[in-house]
Write an enzyme that holds these catalytic residues in place. Sequence first.
Site, PDB file in Angstrom:
ATOM      1  N   ASP A  37       0.850  -1.187   0.000  1.00  0.00           N
ATOM      2  CA  ASP A  37       0.000   0.000   0.000  1.00  0.00           C
ATOM      3  C   ASP A  37       0.880   1.228   0.000  1.00  0.00           C
ATOM      4  O   ASP A  37       1.902   1.258   0.673  1.00  0.00           O
ATOM      5  CB  ASP A  37      -0.877   0.008   1.240  1.00  0.00           C
ATOM      6  CG  ASP A  37      -2.099  -0.859   1.028  1.00  0.00           C
ATOM      7  OD1 ASP A  37      -2.722  -0.724  -0.030  1.00  0.00           O
ATOM      8  OD2 ASP A  37      -2.392  -1.685   1.906  1.00  0.00           O
ATOM      9  N   ASP A  47      -7.470  24.025  11.718  1.00  0.00           N
ATOM     10  CA  ASP A  47      -7.534  22.710  11.067  1.00  0.00           C
ATOM     11  C   ASP A  47      -6.528  21.756  11.727  1.00  0.00           C
ATOM     12  O   ASP A  47      -5.325  21.986  11.680  1.00  0.00           O
ATOM     13  CB  ASP A  47      -7.191  22.927   9.581  1.00  0.00           C
ATOM     14  CG  ASP A  47      -7.281  21.653   8.784  1.00  0.00           C
ATOM     15  OD1 ASP A  47      -7.429  20.577   9.395  1.00  0.00           O
ATOM     16  OD2 ASP A  47      -7.191  21.737   7.555  1.00  0.00           O
ATOM     17  N   GLU A  76      -2.348  17.473   7.384  1.00  0.00           N
ATOM     18  CA  GLU A  76      -2.123  18.351   6.241  1.00  0.00           C
ATOM     19  C   GLU A  76      -2.215  19.811   6.689  1.00  0.00           C
ATOM     20  O   GLU A  76      -1.395  20.644   6.327  1.00  0.00           O
ATOM     21  CB  GLU A  76      -3.143  18.080   5.128  1.00  0.00           C
ATOM     22  CG  GLU A  76      -2.874  16.829   4.327  1.00  0.00           C
ATOM     23  CD  GLU A  76      -3.541  15.606   4.928  1.00  0.00           C
ATOM     24  OE1 GLU A  76      -4.011  15.683   6.086  1.00  0.00           O
ATOM     25  OE2 GLU A  76      -3.577  14.559   4.251  1.00  0.00           O
ATOM     26  N   PHE A 108     -14.399  20.421   6.051  1.00  0.00           N
ATOM     27  CA  PHE A 108     -14.433  19.724   4.763  1.00  0.00           C
ATOM     28  C   PHE A 108     -15.690  18.884   4.681  1.00  0.00           C
ATOM     29  O   PHE A 108     -16.114  18.294   5.651  1.00  0.00           O
ATOM     30  CB  PHE A 108     -13.206  18.820   4.644  1.00  0.00           C
ATOM     31  CG  PHE A 108     -13.216  17.967   3.413  1.00  0.00           C
ATOM     32  CD1 PHE A 108     -12.711  18.473   2.219  1.00  0.00           C
ATOM     33  CD2 PHE A 108     -13.734  16.681   3.432  1.00  0.00           C
ATOM     34  CE1 PHE A 108     -12.722  17.696   1.073  1.00  0.00           C
ATOM     35  CE2 PHE A 108     -13.744  15.903   2.291  1.00  0.00           C
ATOM     36  CZ  PHE A 108     -13.230  16.413   1.114  1.00  0.00           C
ATOM     37  N   ARG A 137     -16.089  19.510  -1.156  1.00  0.00           N
ATOM     38  CA  ARG A 137     -14.692  19.139  -1.393  1.00  0.00           C
ATOM     39  C   ARG A 137     -13.743  20.313  -1.165  1.00  0.00           C
ATOM     40  O   ARG A 137     -12.784  20.524  -1.890  1.00  0.00           O
ATOM     41  CB  ARG A 137     -14.511  18.537  -2.784  1.00  0.00           C
ATOM     42  CG  ARG A 137     -15.159  17.153  -2.867  1.00  0.00           C
ATOM     43  CD  ARG A 137     -14.807  16.399  -4.108  1.00  0.00           C
ATOM     44  NE  ARG A 137     -15.368  17.032  -5.285  1.00  0.00           N
ATOM     45  CZ  ARG A 137     -14.645  17.439  -6.314  1.00  0.00           C
ATOM     46  NH1 ARG A 137     -13.359  17.269  -6.326  1.00  0.00           N
ATOM     47  NH2 ARG A 137     -15.225  17.992  -7.336  1.00  0.00           N
ATOM     48  N   SER A 177     -12.482  23.178   2.298  1.00  0.00           N
ATOM     49  CA  SER A 177     -12.707  23.642   3.653  1.00  0.00           C
ATOM     50  C   SER A 177     -12.212  25.081   3.723  1.00  0.00           C
ATOM     51  O   SER A 177     -11.710  25.621   2.734  1.00  0.00           O
ATOM     52  CB  SER A 177     -11.950  22.762   4.652  1.00  0.00           C
ATOM     53  OG  SER A 177     -10.562  22.968   4.487  1.00  0.00           O
ATOM     54  N   LYS A 203      -9.998  26.594   0.684  1.00  0.00           N
ATOM     55  CA  LYS A 203      -8.955  25.824   0.006  1.00  0.00           C
ATOM     56  C   LYS A 203      -9.513  24.439  -0.270  1.00  0.00           C
ATOM     57  O   LYS A 203     -10.320  23.916   0.500  1.00  0.00           O
ATOM     58  CB  LYS A 203      -7.673  25.762   0.845  1.00  0.00           C
ATOM     59  CG  LYS A 203      -7.776  25.040   2.181  1.00  0.00           C
ATOM     60  CD  LYS A 203      -6.409  24.997   2.845  1.00  0.00           C
ATOM     61  CE  LYS A 203      -6.318  23.988   3.975  1.00  0.00           C
ATOM     62  NZ  LYS A 203      -6.924  24.435   5.227  1.00  0.00           N
ATOM     63  N   ASP A 209     -10.025  -5.858   2.776  1.00  0.00           N
ATOM     64  CA  ASP A 209      -8.784  -6.485   2.294  1.00  0.00           C
ATOM     65  C   ASP A 209      -8.870  -8.006   2.348  1.00  0.00           C
ATOM     66  O   ASP A 209      -8.046  -8.706   1.763  1.00  0.00           O
ATOM     67  CB  ASP A 209      -7.591  -6.071   3.164  1.00  0.00           C
ATOM     68  CG  ASP A 209      -7.165  -4.644   2.892  1.00  0.00           C
ATOM     69  OD1 ASP A 209      -7.378  -4.172   1.761  1.00  0.00           O
ATOM     70  OD2 ASP A 209      -6.621  -4.010   3.813  1.00  0.00           O
TER      71      ASP A 209
END
Lengths: 737, 586
Positions: free
Chosen positions: A345, A382, A386, A415, A420, A422, A445, A577
């Site tokens: 992954d 936030d 990120e 968000f 899509r 925030s 953004k 999975d």
Amino acid sequence: MIEADQTSQTPTTAGAPTPRRGRIGSRVAKSRMPRRAASLFDPTITRRAIGDSFKKLDPRIQARNPVMFVVEIGSVVTTVEWIHTLIDPTLAGDRGFVFAVTVWLWFTVLFANFAEAMAEGRGKAQADTLRRARSDTPARRLILKAGAHPTRETATEQVGAPQLRKGDIVLVEAGDTIPGDGEVIEGVASVDESAITGESAPVIRESGGDRSAVTGGTRVLSDWILVRITSNPGETFLDRMISLVEGANRQKTPNEIALNILLAVLTIIFLLAVVTLEPFAIYSGNPVSITALIALLVCLIPTTIGGLLSAIGIAGMDRLVQRNVLAVSGRAVEAAGDVDVLLLDKTGTITLGNRMASEFIPVKGVDEEALAEAALLSSLPDETPEGRSIVVLASDHYGMKADQEAVNHLRLIPFSATTRMSGVDMNDTSAADSAQANGLRQIRKGAADAVLQWVNERGGPLPADLTPAVERIARSGGTPLVVAQQVGAEPAQVLGVIYLKDVVKAGMAERFEELRKMGIRTVMITGDNPLTAAAIAREAGVDDFLAQATPETKLKLIREQQTGGRLVAMTGDGTNDAPALAQADVGVAMNTGTQAAKEAGNMVDLDSNPTKLIEIVEVGKQLLITRGALTTFSIANDVAKYFAIIPAVFVATYPQLQTLNIMRLSTPHSAILAAVIFNALIIIALIPLALRGVKFRPIGAGKLLQRNLLIYGLGGIILPFIGIKIIDLLLVALHLA
Amino acid sequence: MTFTFNGVAQILVFFALLLLLTKPLGLYLVAVFEKKNTWFEPVFRPVERAIYWACGVDERREQGWKAYTIGMLLFEGAGLLLLYLIERIQSALPLNPAGQTNVDPLLSWNTAASFTTNTNWQNYSGETTMSYLTQMVGLASHNFTSAAVGIVLAVAVVRGLTRRSVQHLGNFWVDLTRCTLYLLIPICLVYALFLVWQGVPDNFSGYIQVTSLEGFKQLIPQGPVASQEAIKMLGTNGGGFFNANSAYPYENPTPFSNLIEMLSIFAIPAGLVYFFGKLTGDTKQGWAIFSAMAILFLVGAFIALGAEQAGNPQLTALGVNQSANEWALAQPGGNMEGKEMRFGIGSSTLFATVTTDASCGAINSWLDSYTPIGGMIPLVNMELGEIVYGGVGSGLYGMLVFAILAVFIAGLMVGRTPEYLGKKIEQYEMKMASLAILILPAFALSFTALGLVTQPGLAAIANGGPHGLTEVLYAYSSMVENNGSAFAGLGTTTIGNPSFVFYNWTGAFVMLIGRFAFVIPIMALAGSLGKKNVVPAGAGTFPTNGALFTGLLIGVIIIVGALTFFPAYALGPIVEHLQMINGISH
């Protein structure tokens, strides 16, 4: 315009839910070895192993190993011969020799038993630790009326853990030990899993999702959970783990069986060669003594590998456990050595779990600082990684300070999957321009198309240099976050792009290069769009990638590879999975994963570290190499043994055969004895190698083979010449022969 | 060890010619068995179709390993009975100018088993036992069929190794027909004519009585020799038309015919190795095997040459000049006992090496008279398993079993489940390969032991001591391995005496075992490998197409194949050699 699928696939906004694998990623860095590898000759284990070596003389146990069984029968026969020499005075001269050979033949059997007992002993020591966790825990089982929904308030009854059956529901509260493997169906609790994983930090277990599996023997530290038991007593994870490390009821693995067949046939061939030697000897004039024949037989049959074979298997399993990986069967460990394709992954395995802001790219006419400021403001409340990284970039590179005052005025627009994007709304009281005072400042953004639409609706233009910037970031594997703002009633304005970079973990490219040398292809699995995936794949140095992966495409990829004759290994932790884990030849489930994933795979990694797969492959290879090396060594040894024994037994008939005694061994008796002693001692000498394993070097199969052939093949031919000669000299020096 | 330019040059020229032949013949074999166009299609295709039509064979239907093997066994069983019958009633059949009587039942049985199994062990003299009809219809036809059977079995085994995920290995009847029509018959036609040119007779005339220069009356046998001689060599059969086999001028008149006869022994086995490489898709796979064979061949050839050229030091001590003169032309030097003057040391030892590397068994010199080491080379060659080029077909499939064994033993050392040509070698394959490997030493050693401790076995031994042991060991090794060459010195031909009974019965038994009990597990192995998928080769795969593999293969062959016999060598040729150089006679 930016293609829709390109951005829609990327969870772009700072508020985006953290990808599931990020959680695993956060644990990757930890490397530790809680299951201490017992030192090779730990005194307690050694003592127990010595005792076991004698118990294993039982012919019923010995018969499982055809090579050593033949040695045991040989030992019995020479013992009888020795008694014969005691009774028959005409044989008195041979007494010492027959006795010495007999003793060393018994030693040969005992040494082989000792090797196996040592390997088992190391496992047993670990099993004892685990057993302590499996005490007879009391459990509070819910008394459920038909159709009733289980809740915390449901009445419970006290039962012992062994009474629990699959499907029972138990209540576990702070301080209780979880009585069996199960799935949390209600509640959330912190659980201490150190008994199983050796990891002291508690983990959160909660109903629903991928963190619902709990293991019997672990302890709830806080809160409460309702657990549905998923395994019957004796079949729990802990039970399986104990029986695995103990090597109890160990099934021989396919390659081990195949090797055993070869060893058995070699034994038969040499048995025939020795049995027919007697008629040849009689024809030639002098029969050979039974003792000498048995000595020759034992020296020729592959006792070295025969004696160490099961120890190698047990030790291989043990090495895996030391790396905190549990394999359902030895077969899986062998398969790991054969793996041709690794599916990894992207997130958490190849890249650090989170994207990091690495650059602010303003559009024409916008100041870089202005973009940085807007980005900073929009990210202050936030809490996602990120978002944090944007704050860090703004303050580190642009010297911006988070004004605590400003934060209080910020209203977070979180968000959502529909917008899509925030952002923040704020009353910009600090604005100097009075026209803008009391005006609402909105910063957004998010995905390029979403933000552009937002700007468009608010009458803002599309800057010409935005699209190229966005595309450039996407192509290089990053995620572009477009930042825009609207102040008061003015048209909205695009400020620029934040470059969120997927950071490839350090050293991954080297590992993949190593894997390539092992002949293993790596395939990166990611939900990213193909463009982004390709860029990261290039940076990380994987051979191939599967973009926009779904459980179905993953399964399809595995099947395709298998149809092409390749063995596939993968890791996984989620319920989705499970089919792929079951289909893969080596499926490693993360311990943090769901019960379904753990059951589908054939290994469980207690550290939940996806890069562990690489180590697992190495352990598998090491296991096979060790077997091959000792087999080659064992067979190569025969050359010297022939040169020791053949002249010794026939020199009485044909004195010229002394020429074949190229080691110049002193007497026939010393020669035979030296060969037998060497044959026995080499087993002891190789126990450490069998337990540790021959080191695997990723230098390509040809080079590796050449190297090992030189050491174990050529070495196997030369070493016994030297060893037998030295033993012969010692025997003479000590007046023993 | 002494070497002459003459002897060395012969080995090298022979080997160079073999190298030249290998690729074209291999490509031709691909055409024959992969049903591509051969040059003979216009001539033989109608014949081929007619055969299928007459026998009810559907040429497009392939068989699994079991059906293929059962077809082979039925065919060989029927051939065995037919040959027995012909021998038993030959006096009543035509083409019997010498008036041969019916062959003794036990001898008939032994000979039938011998020719069916491609052994051609002969407990009789052809010129005094067999009628022309028996020679042609009985023996020569078996030379064709037993050779074809060996070749097609190898083809089926190669298909198992190279095809992926299939149940079928080909159609036995189609392969057999194509092999005979397109491969054996065309070559033999030309070959027989060549032999006639060199002086080999091919007629139905009665034996000719002549008066020699000394005035003695002598009977010179005749017969359809050239036609039988061709397939005898090409099919690695080795059963001579005459008792003296290729030492007899009517079977092998000139050094030139000798060279071609040797080449024809190795031609198909070497071609098959190229065929194998071609079918794997990587001709280097074939050349790796070829190199292992080449090295084992050359080492053997040089040792045999060196030992024979050196001669017996005891004779030198007595003042006998055993050295060769320049070019070894006028005086061959060395140990010439039992060798033809027209062949000398070089052509004799090379022939002996070639005939035992392959499972031919034709001889042009008397091995019993060789020096101990010179005589040991043919013995070792056989006991390695006749895989140095080997018998037609049997050499390749025997070698492939060793390749699988080598891959299994050492292949583990690269850290993967052993694979050969991408096929995983697992339990079942190991079981079958081990079984095949076990056959030769098991039967050769135990029957030699039996021969050395029983009265009828011992009574046949002409020389005592180590040489006698070698005689018996050689006989059983030759029969189990389906070679058919004799060390001589073993008296097994006097009809009715206990040794005759003992060696004929046990011989027939071990020949059948050596052929069929050996090939059945190999076919099972091929069947199982055919079903497997191919693991693509990568950097982690053990490369089986290079020098490393060749070296490993040789090592495994020597350690597993020859070490088993080391005690027997020590008591036979090795001690005899040591006695010879020390001047001890037995």
